[in-house]
Design an enzyme around this catalytic site. Structure first.
Site, PDB file in Angstrom:
ATOM      1  N   ASP A 497      57.175 -25.298 143.335  1.00 52.41           N
ATOM      2  CA  ASP A 497      57.897 -25.625 142.099  1.00 52.41           C
ATOM      3  C   ASP A 497      57.034 -26.496 141.189  1.00 52.41           C
ATOM      4  O   ASP A 497      55.995 -27.041 141.620  1.00 52.41           O
ATOM      5  CB  ASP A 497      59.201 -26.352 142.469  1.00 52.41           C
ATOM      6  CG  ASP A 497      60.313 -26.110 141.465  1.00 52.41           C
ATOM      7  OD1 ASP A 497      60.025 -25.687 140.334  1.00 52.41           O
ATOM      8  OD2 ASP A 497      61.479 -26.368 141.820  1.00 52.41           O
ATOM      9  N   ASP A 559      66.435 -20.686 136.519  1.00 57.94           N
ATOM     10  CA  ASP A 559      67.452 -21.479 137.209  1.00 57.94           C
ATOM     11  C   ASP A 559      68.852 -21.024 136.823  1.00 57.94           C
ATOM     12  O   ASP A 559      69.828 -21.409 137.470  1.00 57.94           O
ATOM     13  CB  ASP A 559      67.302 -22.971 136.863  1.00 57.94           C
ATOM     14  CG  ASP A 559      66.143 -23.606 137.616  1.00 57.94           C
ATOM     15  OD1 ASP A 559      65.623 -22.983 138.557  1.00 57.94           O
ATOM     16  OD2 ASP A 559      65.754 -24.746 137.256  1.00 57.94           O
TER      17      ASP A 559
END
Ligand SMILES: *[C@@H]1O[C@H](CO)[C@@H](O)[C@H](O)[C@H]1NC(C)=O
Ligand SMILES: *[C@@H]1O[C@H](CO)[C@@H](O)[C@H](O)[C@H]1NC(C)=O
Ligand SMILES: *[C@@H]1O[C@H](CO)[C@@H](O)[C@H](O)[C@H]1NC(C)=O
Ligand SMILES: *[C@@H]1O[C@H](CO)[C@@H](O)[C@H](O)[C@H]1NC(C)=O
Ligand SMILES: *[C@@H]1O[C@H](CO)[C@@H](O)[C@H](O)[C@H]1NC(C)=O
Ligand SMILES: *[C@@H]1O[C@H](CO)[C@@H](O)[C@H](O)[C@H]1NC(C)=O
Ligand SMILES: *[C@@H]1O[C@H](CO)[C@@H](O)[C@H](O)[C@H]1NC(C)=O
Ligand SMILES: *[C@@H]1O[C@H](CO)[C@@H](O)[C@H](O)[C@H]1NC(C)=O
Ligand SMILES: *[C@@H]1O[C@H](CO)[C@@H](O)[C@H](O)[C@H]1NC(C)=O
Ligand SMILES: *[C@@H]1O[C@H](CO)[C@@H](O)[C@H](O)[C@H]1NC(C)=O
Ligand SMILES: *[C@@H]1O[C@H](CO)[C@@H](O)[C@H](O)[C@H]1NC(C)=O
Ligand SMILES: *[C@@H]1O[C@H](CO)[C@@H](O)[C@H](O)[C@H]1NC(C)=O
Length: 740
Positions: A497, A559
């Protein structure tokens, strides 16, 4: 990192036969030929400038340039179509190369010197790039020299005929005795003739990535860029120019994509004569690359694709090129295990017991890969129990995992996945290695490793700072800590990430130095750990780019997992990047971002045409109906995934133009197809239009296994399917099998 391509020796051996005629040089006229595309340029004998002649459908001859009325101030090179525009020399348009010489002056004159043609394609030192063997790709290298400033350039064009694609990059060498600074470097630059074109790009933000926008290319600059230090959510390093009547399946499309993860700039500049200059490369705000005498700068690579079959044809060329000749992961053509990520279910509230319990529930549902997200590292006052501590301290938290990582992972591995005939569960782990919290041992020991400029305040985003990955010691630290964790347990997947953009760079060139460092360390980790399935992530899709897809086979798309929004995001992403590279999950309802309640079937139908599918929820919170649906959804995934991984993708209808969007995948052997059809809003009237399929064999019959009906490909493509929908967010999944 900075070195010259050392391949000229091979060139002499290459005959016209060996390069399959993909590139010919007739005097100083160069013809690059693909299956359905030609790219022609030549050296103007009077100016020794490289002149664009044609980029488009197949042509056979060099023809004279457009007639332009000469007069007024616009004279000379400004009236020509150029391949590598420099500064000065009678061109008023934006340059592809802008050099600041040691005296502060900026004029350059790159004159043609020589060229060579070679079968295959050399690597770009330290940078991700397309690759292929002598049957796949042929390369032309044109050497240019500025004999006033002693700067040389080598322009490299590699043509992949089967994909109607050209990869271009260049190198600049400082042959003089003073430093020069490269202020602008557009990897692709080409001048198209006076055509009425629209520009298509992918615009967005966090949770709203890659919305397709289309606007006319009017006089002046039509441009966009990322200044975030990364390719970003806000714009993607991609633009397409299309004729005003181009659609999904018809009309001309020229697509350009930068193989790069840093800031970039994209411009279409239309001058008074109507010519359209395309520039795609580094963002000049984040360039200023200092080049000492004897040094060479290599630009990132940009890929251009031409299609006469609309944006759909362009996309399929990118998908096939990238899977076959960009990705170097051997997972790219492998099906991916259905996964469960604990983040939306547990957040930071994790420990060994809670996670093993969750993994047990996942195993009962038939999940094959359990992914442990954030919160497993940092100790003592820097335990990662919230987002304000721990990043940088990549050691397992001893309170939460008293036995360490290895024994915890062994318990997960020990779980048997339901309905698999006894397969063991796999384990995956989350990292965010390029970041640091001030609340961390790493920051206390090395505050100088965090990105900063002198005494200026260090801007926090999500309570964190960016490590300066341009520094070799930071690269080595990341390689060491990530390797140590990987080697301490049986880890089969890593989610990498990266949750903020870059501020306070100490110099504009830090961004490119950072990218070279990032590529070096990812190259190292993927080479030393080929068994790992790597997934990129950057607050969702903030680095969904061809640079990272060279190393990693998949990227988390967004997301935002609301199925209505996700359909848009995935369709936009598919303009360039193959659906097989997208990570897509079912999450709980009401959706955490949009509060929408959409059925699990619809959520599944949106997620199932991605390469990597999973659940991002707490299984114990599934309703009985949802729980009952999961095994069937996993069976569908395993049936469809091989088609998505290697097949062809068609956007049949888009949500921004139709209440009934639809996509279709055709298997690589063309024997099967799967169609996903959606109704967004319940509609009293009008009726849903017939859904016309694409890419089938017109004369073959296809069996629909839902009702055993058969129709010919021609019927499916020309008449189409009439589907019945009920209510908002209803969807259907149709399998078709070609009859022999
Ligand atoms: C190269 O192309 C130009 C037109 O652009 C033409 O006049 C010339 O004859 C060509 N040269 C060769 C060697 O084919
Ligand atoms: C593209 O080229 C291939 C191979 O030459 C040919 O079979 C195909 O029909 C062409 N397609 C178009 C749209 O021209
Ligand atoms: C540089 O090269 C060009 C093209 O060959 C030539 O016309 C010019 O005179 C040269 N200039 C110098 C300073 O050598
Ligand atoms: C310029 O420098 C590069 C890199 O050192 C070298 O390969 C090239 O031959 C030089 N060119 C000339 C004309 O000296
Ligand atoms: C692990 O976490 C769960 C859920 O928060 C909690 O109920 C349990 O007490 C924790 N166990 C340990 C050993 O900390
Ligand atoms: C560091 O941790 C303390 C204690 O949790 C917290 O109050 C502070 O805000 C954190 N600092 C940063 C920069 O996140
Ligand atoms: C694996 O499972 C078996 C049987 O359920 C159990 O005996 C064994 O202790 C387990 N091993 C680990 C490492 O959890
Ligand atoms: C990876 O990096 C480590 C540490 O810098 C180095 O020792 C090792 O040789 C590198 N391995 C590869 C394959 O690049
Ligand atoms: C491909 O992946 C396997 C593990 O999945 C690994 O053992 C093998 O070395 C890899 N091959 C290459 C060429 O990287
Ligand atoms: C979604 O469902 C929940 C209950 O499951 C309900 O409270 C909420 O109002 C619904 N939201 C919408 C937008 O319909
Ligand atoms: C696909 O169809 C071809 C004939 O069209 C046949 O030879 C081949 O075996 C089929 N493949 C599969 C996997 O059914
Ligand atoms: C379709 O045909 C197959 C094979 O004859 C049969 O097993 C199946 O039940 C049929 N399905 C439907 C929906 O009629």
């Amino acid at each position: 990192m900075l070195s010259i391509l050392g391949l000229s020796l091979l060139t002499a051996l290459v005959s016209a036969q060996a390069n399959n005629g993909a590139i010919t040089a007739n005097g100083m006229n160069f013809t690059l030929t693909a299956d359905n595309m030609s790219y022609l340029f030549h050296v103007d004998p009077a100016t020794l400038d490289l002149t664009s002649v044609h980029f488009g459908g197949p042509v056979d001859d060099f023809t004279p340039p457009a007639n332009i009325y000469e007069g007024g101030w616009s004279d000379g090179l400004t009236n020509t179509r150029r391949e590598f525009p420099d500064v000065g020399r009678s061109d008023f348009r934006l340059p592809a190369i802008h050099i600041l010489h040691s005296g502060g002056d900026t004029v350059s004159a790159f004159y043609y010197q020589s060229h060579e043609i070679m079968a295959g394609k050399p690597d770009l030192p330290g940078l991700p790039a397309t690759h292929g063997n002598e049957d796949d790709v042929t390369t032309l290298m044109v050497s240019l020299y500025d004999n006033y400033s002693d700067v040389s350039a080598v322009l490299s064009y590699s043509i992949f005929p089967r994909y109607n694609a050209i990869a271009r990059s260049f190198q600049i060498s400082n042959n003089g005795s003073n430093e020069i600074v490269i202020e602008r470097a557009a990897s692709f630059s080409v001048d198209l003739p006076n055509l009425d074109l629209d520009l298509v790009e992918l615009q967005g933000d966090w949770a709203h990535e890659r919305n397709r926008v289309r606007r006319p290319v009017t006089y002046g600059e039509t441009s966009f860029r990322s200044t975030e230090g990364y390719s970003s959510h806000v714009h993607n390093p991609f633009l397409a120019l299309v004729s005003s009547d181009t659609g999904e399946s018809q009309g001309e499309a020229w697509g350009f994509n930068l193989v790069y993860t840093g800031s970039f700039a994209a411009t279409a500049e239309r001058f008074s004569h109507g010519f359209v200059r395309v520039l795609l490369g580094l963002n000049p705000l984040h360039s200023s690359w200092h080049l000492q005498p004897g040094e060479t700068f290599t630009s990132p690579e940009a890929v251009a694709v031409y299609s006469s079959e609309g944006l759909g044809g362009m996309s399929r060329s990118f998908h096939d090129l990238y899977r076959n000749h960009l990705s170097r992961s051997n997972k790219t053509f492998q099906t991916r295990p259905v996964l469960l990520n604990n983040w939306e279910g547990l957040g930071f509230d994790i420990n060994e017991t809670a996670l093993v319990n969750l993994a047990e529930e996942a195993a009962e549902l038939g999940i094959k890969l359990f992914v442990n997200d954030d919160g497993w590292f940092g100790n003592g006052e820097y335990a990662r129990t919230s987002d304000n501590a721990g990043l940088g301290d990549w050691e397992v938290n001893r309170e939460r995992f008293p036995n360490g990582l290895g024994p915890y992972v062994a318990q997960i591995d020990n779980l048997t996945v339901a309905r698999t005939g006894g397969q063991d569960m796999q384990f995956g782990l989350w990292f965010e290695p390029e970041m640091v919290n001030q609340n961390s041992t790493l920051y206390q020991e090395h505050p100088e490793w965090a990105m900063h400029d002198r005494g200026y305040p260090r801007t926090l985003t999500r309570n964190q700072l960016v490590l300066n990955v341009a520094l070799p010691e930071v690269q080595d630290y990341i390689i060491e800590v990530v390797s140590r964790i990987i080697d301490s347990a049986n880890i089969q997947y890593i989610k990498w990430d990266n949750n903020r953009g870059i501020h306070e760079m100490p110099s504009p060139s830090t961004d490119h130095q950072y990218m070279l460092g990032l590529y070096r360390l990812i190259d190292n980790l993927t080479t030393t750990h080929p068994e790992i399935l790597w997934e990129g992530c950057a607050s969702g899709g903030g680095r969904f780019d061809a640079g990272l897809l060279y190393y990693w086979p998949q990227h988390w798309t967004s997301d935002n997992t609301d199925a209505a929004d996700r359909l848009n995001i995935q369709l936009g992403t598919s303009l360039v990047y193959p659906p097989s590279s997208m990570g897509c999950h079912i999450s709980a309802i009401p959706n955490g971002i949009t509060q929408r309640n959409i059925s699990i079937e619809y959520r599944a139908h949106v997620a199932l045409w991605c390469g990597s599918f999973g659940l991002e929820l707490n299984p114990s919170e599934l309703s009985d109906e949802e729980r009952a649906a999961v095994p069937g959804i996993i069976r569908e995934y395993e049936r469809i995934n091989p088609m998505v991984i290697s097949g062809s993708f068609y956007r049949l209808r888009l949500p921004e133009y139709s209440n009934w969007p639809a996509v279709q995948v055709i298997s690589e052997d063309e024997n099967q197809s799967v169609v996903f059809a959606f109704q967004q809003k319940n509609a009293v009237k009008p009726a849903a239009p017939p859904l016309r399929l694409q890419g089938l064999d017109a004369s073959a019959r296809y069996l629909n296994d839902a009702d055993n009906s058969t129709y010919t490909g021609a019927t499916y493509m020309n008449a189409g399917l009439n589907l019945a929908f009920e209510g908002d967010y209803d969807s259907q999944l149709i399998h078709l099998y070609k009859q022999q």
